[in-house]
Design a protein around this motif. Structure first.
Motif, PDB file in Angstrom:
ATOM      1  N   ASP A 128     -37.400  -9.771 -32.507  1.00 36.41           N
ATOM      2  CA  ASP A 128     -39.041 -10.253 -32.913  1.00 36.41           C
ATOM      3  C   ASP A 128     -38.948 -11.493 -33.656  1.00 36.41           C
ATOM      4  OD1 ASP A 128     -37.595  -9.642 -34.718  1.00 36.41           O
ATOM      5  OD2 ASP A 128     -38.860  -7.868 -36.007  1.00 36.41           O
ATOM      6  N   ALA A 129     -37.620 -12.599 -33.414  1.00 32.91           N
ATOM      7  CA  ALA A 129     -37.985 -13.362 -33.532  1.00 32.91           C
ATOM      8  C   ALA A 129     -36.997 -14.963 -33.232  1.00 32.91           C
ATOM      9  CB  ALA A 129     -36.586 -13.313 -35.163  1.00 32.91           C
ATOM     10  N   TRP A 130     -37.134 -15.862 -33.480  1.00 30.92           N
ATOM     11  CA  TRP A 130     -36.561 -17.665 -32.485  1.00 30.92           C
ATOM     12  C   TRP A 130     -35.531 -18.201 -33.035  1.00 30.92           C
ATOM     13  CZ3 TRP A 130     -39.693 -18.233 -27.986  1.00 30.92           C
ATOM     14  CH2 TRP A 130     -41.395 -17.549 -27.541  1.00 30.92           C
ATOM     15  N   LEU A 131     -35.519 -18.167 -32.603  1.00 31.16           N
ATOM     16  CA  LEU A 131     -33.609 -18.395 -32.870  1.00 31.16           C
ATOM     17  C   LEU A 131     -33.943 -20.569 -31.923  1.00 31.16           C
ATOM     18  CD1 LEU A 131     -30.667 -18.406 -33.121  1.00 31.16           C
ATOM     19  CD2 LEU A 131     -30.694 -17.886 -31.096  1.00 31.16           C
ATOM     20  N   MET A 132     -33.585 -21.795 -32.749  1.00 31.59           N
ATOM     21  CA  MET A 132     -33.209 -22.579 -32.760  1.00 31.59           C
ATOM     22  C   MET A 132     -31.734 -23.013 -31.707  1.00 31.59           C
ATOM     23  SD  MET A 132     -33.804 -25.704 -34.463  1.00 31.59           S
ATOM     24  CE  MET A 132     -33.398 -26.118 -36.055  1.00 31.59           C
ATOM     25  N   ARG A 133     -31.030 -23.571 -30.856  1.00 29.18           N
ATOM     26  CA  ARG A 133     -29.581 -23.158 -30.055  1.00 29.18           C
ATOM     27  C   ARG A 133     -30.146 -24.511 -29.534  1.00 29.18           C
ATOM     28  NH1 ARG A 133     -28.490 -17.907 -28.263  1.00 29.18           N
ATOM     29  NH2 ARG A 133     -27.070 -19.106 -27.609  1.00 29.18           N
ATOM     30  N   ILE A 139     -28.598 -21.816 -34.130  1.00 31.99           N
ATOM     31  CA  ILE A 139     -28.961 -23.138 -35.328  1.00 31.99           C
ATOM     32  C   ILE A 139     -29.027 -22.093 -36.752  1.00 31.99           C
ATOM     33  CG2 ILE A 139     -29.344 -25.204 -36.131  1.00 31.99           C
ATOM     34  CD1 ILE A 139     -29.133 -26.306 -33.422  1.00 31.99           C
ATOM     35  N   LYS A 140     -30.483 -21.367 -36.057  1.00 33.10           N
ATOM     36  CA  LYS A 140     -31.309 -21.505 -37.309  1.00 33.10           C
ATOM     37  C   LYS A 140     -32.528 -20.072 -36.537  1.00 33.10           C
ATOM     38  CE  LYS A 140     -33.209 -20.910 -41.409  1.00 33.10           C
ATOM     39  NZ  LYS A 140     -32.077 -20.280 -42.016  1.00 33.10           N
ATOM     40  N   ASN A 141     -32.899 -19.021 -37.229  1.00 32.05           N
ATOM     41  CA  ASN A 141     -33.625 -18.333 -37.211  1.00 32.05           C
ATOM     42  C   ASN A 141     -35.036 -18.387 -37.654  1.00 32.05           C
ATOM     43  OD1 ASN A 141     -32.365 -15.972 -34.994  1.00 32.05           O
ATOM     44  ND2 ASN A 141     -30.777 -15.365 -37.362  1.00 32.05           N
ATOM     45  N   PHE A 142     -36.137 -18.272 -36.764  1.00 33.71           N
ATOM     46  CA  PHE A 142     -36.927 -18.100 -37.350  1.00 33.71           C
ATOM     47  C   PHE A 142     -38.083 -17.472 -37.373  1.00 33.71           C
ATOM     48  CE2 PHE A 142     -35.808 -22.323 -36.394  1.00 33.71           C
ATOM     49  CZ  PHE A 142     -36.125 -23.571 -38.180  1.00 33.71           C
ATOM     50  N   ALA A 143     -39.299 -16.761 -37.490  1.00 26.52           N
ATOM     51  CA  ALA A 143     -39.925 -15.689 -38.151  1.00 26.52           C
ATOM     52  C   ALA A 143     -41.391 -15.993 -36.551  1.00 26.52           C
ATOM     53  CB  ALA A 143     -40.458 -15.186 -38.813  1.00 26.52           C
ATOM     54  N   THR A 144     -41.298 -16.852 -36.817  1.00 24.90           N
ATOM     55  CA  THR A 144     -42.670 -17.319 -35.420  1.00 24.90           C
ATOM     56  C   THR A 144     -42.553 -18.660 -34.028  1.00 24.90           C
ATOM     57  OG1 THR A 144     -43.668 -19.041 -36.105  1.00 24.90           O
ATOM     58  CG2 THR A 144     -44.671 -16.321 -37.256  1.00 24.90           C
ATOM     59  N   LYS A 145     -42.810 -18.631 -33.536  1.00 27.77           N
ATOM     60  CA  LYS A 145     -42.883 -19.992 -32.597  1.00 27.77           C
ATOM     61  C   LYS A 145     -42.721 -21.165 -32.724  1.00 27.77           C
ATOM     62  CE  LYS A 145     -43.831 -20.899 -27.931  1.00 27.77           C
ATOM     63  NZ  LYS A 145     -44.539 -21.485 -26.421  1.00 27.77           N
ATOM     64  N   VAL A 146     -43.866 -20.855 -33.803  1.00 29.88           N
ATOM     65  CA  VAL A 146     -44.706 -21.993 -34.536  1.00 29.88           C
ATOM     66  C   VAL A 146     -43.948 -22.531 -35.684  1.00 29.88           C
ATOM     67  CG1 VAL A 146     -45.817 -23.017 -35.778  1.00 29.88           C
ATOM     68  CG2 VAL A 146     -46.576 -21.109 -34.201  1.00 29.88           C
ATOM     69  N   ASP A 147     -43.068 -21.700 -36.374  1.00 32.93           N
ATOM     70  CA  ASP A 147     -42.176 -22.342 -37.139  1.00 32.93           C
ATOM     71  C   ASP A 147     -40.956 -22.948 -36.908  1.00 32.93           C
ATOM     72  OD1 ASP A 147     -43.617 -21.334 -38.988  1.00 32.93           O
ATOM     73  OD2 ASP A 147     -42.459 -19.625 -39.803  1.00 32.93           O
ATOM     74  N   ALA A 148     -40.265 -22.251 -35.591  1.00 34.02           N
ATOM     75  CA  ALA A 148     -38.968 -22.528 -34.576  1.00 34.02           C
ATOM     76  C   ALA A 148     -39.617 -24.311 -33.586  1.00 34.02           C
ATOM     77  CB  ALA A 148     -39.179 -21.711 -33.670  1.00 34.02           C
ATOM     78  N   GLU A 149     -40.073 -24.120 -33.402  1.00 39.67           N
ATOM     79  CA  GLU A 149     -40.977 -25.640 -32.513  1.00 39.67           C
ATOM     80  C   GLU A 149     -41.124 -26.562 -33.894  1.00 39.67           C
ATOM     81  OE1 GLU A 149     -44.077 -24.313 -28.469  1.00 39.67           O
ATOM     82  OE2 GLU A 149     -44.662 -24.968 -31.024  1.00 39.67           O
TER      83      GLU A 149
END
Length: 268
Positions: A128-133, A139-149
């Motif tokens: 249920d989260a988004w990961l920046m790789r 590298i970092k977890n985010f709660a939403t796709k918009v936050d990850a972008e």
């Protein structure tokens, strides 16, 4: 004046003995003078040659005591350790502060940074989260796709991500972990992320604490961050002092552990 014959005879007798008397007197006076000169010379020699004698411009100096010298021949100063100055902040770290409350000086925590390839950043959904790789490196977890972008838009401008407090052992440890970036990448600026920032005056930054179970970083009366230790708070103060805005991506997310899905970064 009238002289009688008896006076003339006496005068004649005095004239006859005058040379002898004069010679005797001269010898006597010469002897006395010689004795006086010998006595004076002997006294002067003792004063100048006595080992305890020193005048106002001698080795004793104006203060009355000779300056102490070490093996190098230069005046010794300071303590028994050779005059070395003591560092009240201790060693390690690269700066120290007084905690903002007049407490003991604190050495900043060492930097904890990880390099990455900014041109290779991607996002990937994970549960249920988004990961920046960076490739296979998370590298970092985010709660939403918009936050990850938005996280990628910020991170691509740098080559290292740094963490403050990553080694804390608190039960809610992510609450005490702060991020920042270093080393510009030189890549062209892409689309601007959504900025959610708190402006502050770097001159007003101060560390306060402990506040409850941690240490706070404030700018005047404005709270900025909450850290697990005074050393972590001092590191955050150093980072913040070179900037004017503290920004957060993912603030207010509805995850059970919201701090885990936030990314802090600084702006001028």
């Amino acid at each position: 004046m009238i002289y009688t014959s008896s006076g003339v005879g006496s005068a004649r007798r005095w004239i006859r003995w005058w040379p002898a008397a004069t010679a005797v007197t001269a010898v006597a006076l010469g002897g006395l003078l010689l004795l006086a000169l010998v006595a004076c010379g002997s006294g002067t020699g003792r004063l100048s040659g006595h080992p305890d004698a020193a005048d106002a411009t001698g080795s004793a100096g104006l203060g009355g005591a000779p300056a102490a010298t070490g093996s190098s021949g230069e005046p010794q100063t300071g303590d028994d350790d050779g005059g070395a100055e003591h560092d009240p902040g201790g060693s390690g770290g690269d700066s120290s502060g007084d905690g903002g409350d007049g407490g003991p000086e604190v050495t900043a925590a060492a930097e904890d940074c990880v390099g990455y390839d900014p041109a290779n950043l991607t996002i990937q959904q994970q549960g249920d989260a988004w990961l920046m790789r960076d490739g296979n490196h998370a590298i970092k977890n985010f709660a939403t796709k918009v936050d990850a972008e938005d996280g990628v838009k910020v991170a691509r401008n740098w080559t290292r991500i740094c963490y403050i407090g990553r080694g804390n052992d608190r039960p809610d440890r992510h609450r005490y972990i702060i991020t920042y970036f270093q080393d510009p990448s030189g890549l062209p600026f892409g689309p601007a992320p959504h900025f959610d920032c708190i402006p502050y005056d770097p001159a007003e930054l101060a560390v306060h604490g402990p506040d409850g179970d941690g240490w706070g970083l404030r700018a005047a009366a404005t709270p900025l961050l909450f850290l697990a230790s005074a050393a972590d708070a001092e590191r955050a103060r150093l980072v913040a002092s070179g900037n004017r805005q503290l920004c957060v991506i993912g603030q207010g997310n509805g995850m059970p552990d919201p701090a885990r899905y936030q990314l802090e970064h600084w702006r001028q």
